[in-house]
Design a protein around this motif. Structure first.
Motif, PDB file in Angstrom:
ATOM      1  N   TYR A   1     106.242  52.318  72.765  1.00 55.23           N
ATOM      2  CA  TYR A   1     107.379  52.898  73.502  1.00 55.23           C
ATOM      3  C   TYR A   1     107.555  54.370  73.114  1.00 55.23           C
TER       4      TYR A   1
ATOM      5  N   LYS B   1     105.335  56.405  71.966  1.00 56.35           N
ATOM      6  CA  LYS B   1     104.211  57.193  72.498  1.00 56.35           C
ATOM      7  C   LYS B   1     104.502  57.593  73.948  1.00 56.35           C
ATOM      8  N   ASP B   2     104.980  56.634  74.747  1.00 57.72           N
ATOM      9  CA  ASP B   2     105.344  56.923  76.142  1.00 57.72           C
ATOM     10  C   ASP B   2     106.485  57.936  76.200  1.00 57.72           C
TER      11      ASP B   2
ATOM     12  N   ASP C   1     105.237  61.379  75.597  1.00 60.97           N
ATOM     13  CA  ASP C   1     104.510  61.926  76.751  1.00 60.97           C
ATOM     14  C   ASP C   1     105.471  62.482  77.807  1.00 60.97           C
ATOM     15  N   SER C   2     106.667  61.854  77.914  1.00 63.02           N
ATOM     16  CA  SER C   2     107.612  62.289  78.962  1.00 63.02           C
ATOM     17  C   SER C   2     108.699  63.233  78.433  1.00 63.02           C
TER      18      SER C   2
END
Length: 311
Positions: free
Chosen positions: A59, A61-62, A65-66
């Motif tokens: 979670y 990591k995502d 990225d955003s």
């Protein structure tokens, strides 16, 4: 490896109200704490925590990225999880005292790359930046988060929320060691889940009457209680907490476990103690305020009580 300890917290005032821009006051509660540890041989509880951390790392990591301003050393985090890292915590989960907040604070403290540290000059912008980041990090656990629990755990200081955009560390009056009055916790012996309780609250907000009550009563008495507490005005603190206790029983019944409805009313009628929600409710702890803690303890002898603060 053994990381620093991060403590549980208690939101004394502001549950649900801070969603509608009331004030809030959160204090560290040092009875419970948690720390990141690594071990090669994990028992059942540690293994569960390790598996949960592995999901959480994906979670994060995502999220990274955003969210460009959010930078964690994800590789190191995943490496440590693979080596057997877990969160060793005495903080009860689903009890409204910030178990996920302490975990978020510990992860940020160990893995944030451009970390805002507790030692630097924490101006309002930095505090808001931290709160916002922590809110995103903690949303994994609750669906939505104000970020206040991790902030409190990370700073280990009482925090005053004046509004969504104005938060500051604050001092609270020193405990009166010989004081008769007390703030205490009652163990409902039921786990509460935040997400369903928040959903009920958000649905209630669609009702104009409920919105009006929040603004004209709940927010008003929450703000008064915080001012009374910080100024050591105990007489008004108790009478305004009584009003909050009544409002909760009338308008937040689904958040109060049914077996507590009667003792909740008993406190209001007897003036020996006043109960309020601790966090989102639905189980976990219930918060109590009593002019004479020993008397309240006697009336509530069938329940498990923990003294938090003497006044």
């Amino acid at each position: 490896m053994k990381g620093p300890l991060f403590y549980s917290k208690i939101l004394l005032f502001g549950e649900y109200g801070i969603i509608k821009d009331s004030k809030g006051l959160a204090i560290p509660y040092n009875t419970y704490n948690g720390a990141l540890k690594i071990a090669s041989d994990l028992d059942e509880k540690a293994k569960k925590s390790n598996e949960s951390l592995a999901k959480y790392a994906l979670y994060l990591k995502d999220l990274q990225d955003s969210t460009p301003e959010f930078q964690l050393n994800i590789e190191k985090l995943q490496e440590d999880i693979n080596a057997g890292m877990y969160f060793d915590s005495s903080i009860p989960q689903g009890y409204g005292v910030g178990s996920s907040g302490a975990l978020v604070a510990a992860i940020y403290d160990k893995y944030a790359l451009n970390k805002i540290t507790v030692l630097e000059n924490l101006n309002r912008d930095k505090l808001l930046q931290l709160k916002e980041l922590f809110g995103k990090m903690e949303s994994f656990f609750h669906g939505t988060s104000s970020g206040l629990d991790p902030l409190n755990s990370y700073l280990s200081l009482p925090i005053l929320i004046n509004s969504k955009t104005h938060i500051e560390p604050t001092g609270i009056p020193t405990q009166a060691v010989e004081g008769k009055g007390g703030v205490f916790l009652i163990d409902s012996e039921m786990v509460g889940e935040t997400a369903p309780m928040v959903t009920i609250f958000m649905d209630n907000l669609k009702n104009e009457g409920f919105r009006t009550m929040m603004k004209s009563q709940f927010v008003k008495y929450t703000n008064l209680c915080i001012d009374n507490f910080l100024n050591g005005d105990l007489k008004n603190l108790l009478s305004n907490t009584k009003q909050l206790s009544k409002i909760a029983l009338n308008h937040f019944k689904p958040m109060i476990p049914e077996k507590f409805h009667q003792i909740w009313q008993q406190g209001i009628d007897s003036n020996e103690y006043y109960l309020k929600l601790c966090g989102s409710g639905g189980g976990g702890y219930i918060l109590g305020f009593a002019p004479d803690y020993e008397k309240a303890k006697e009336l509530l002898k069938d329940y498990k009580l923990e003294l938090v603060y003497r006044f």
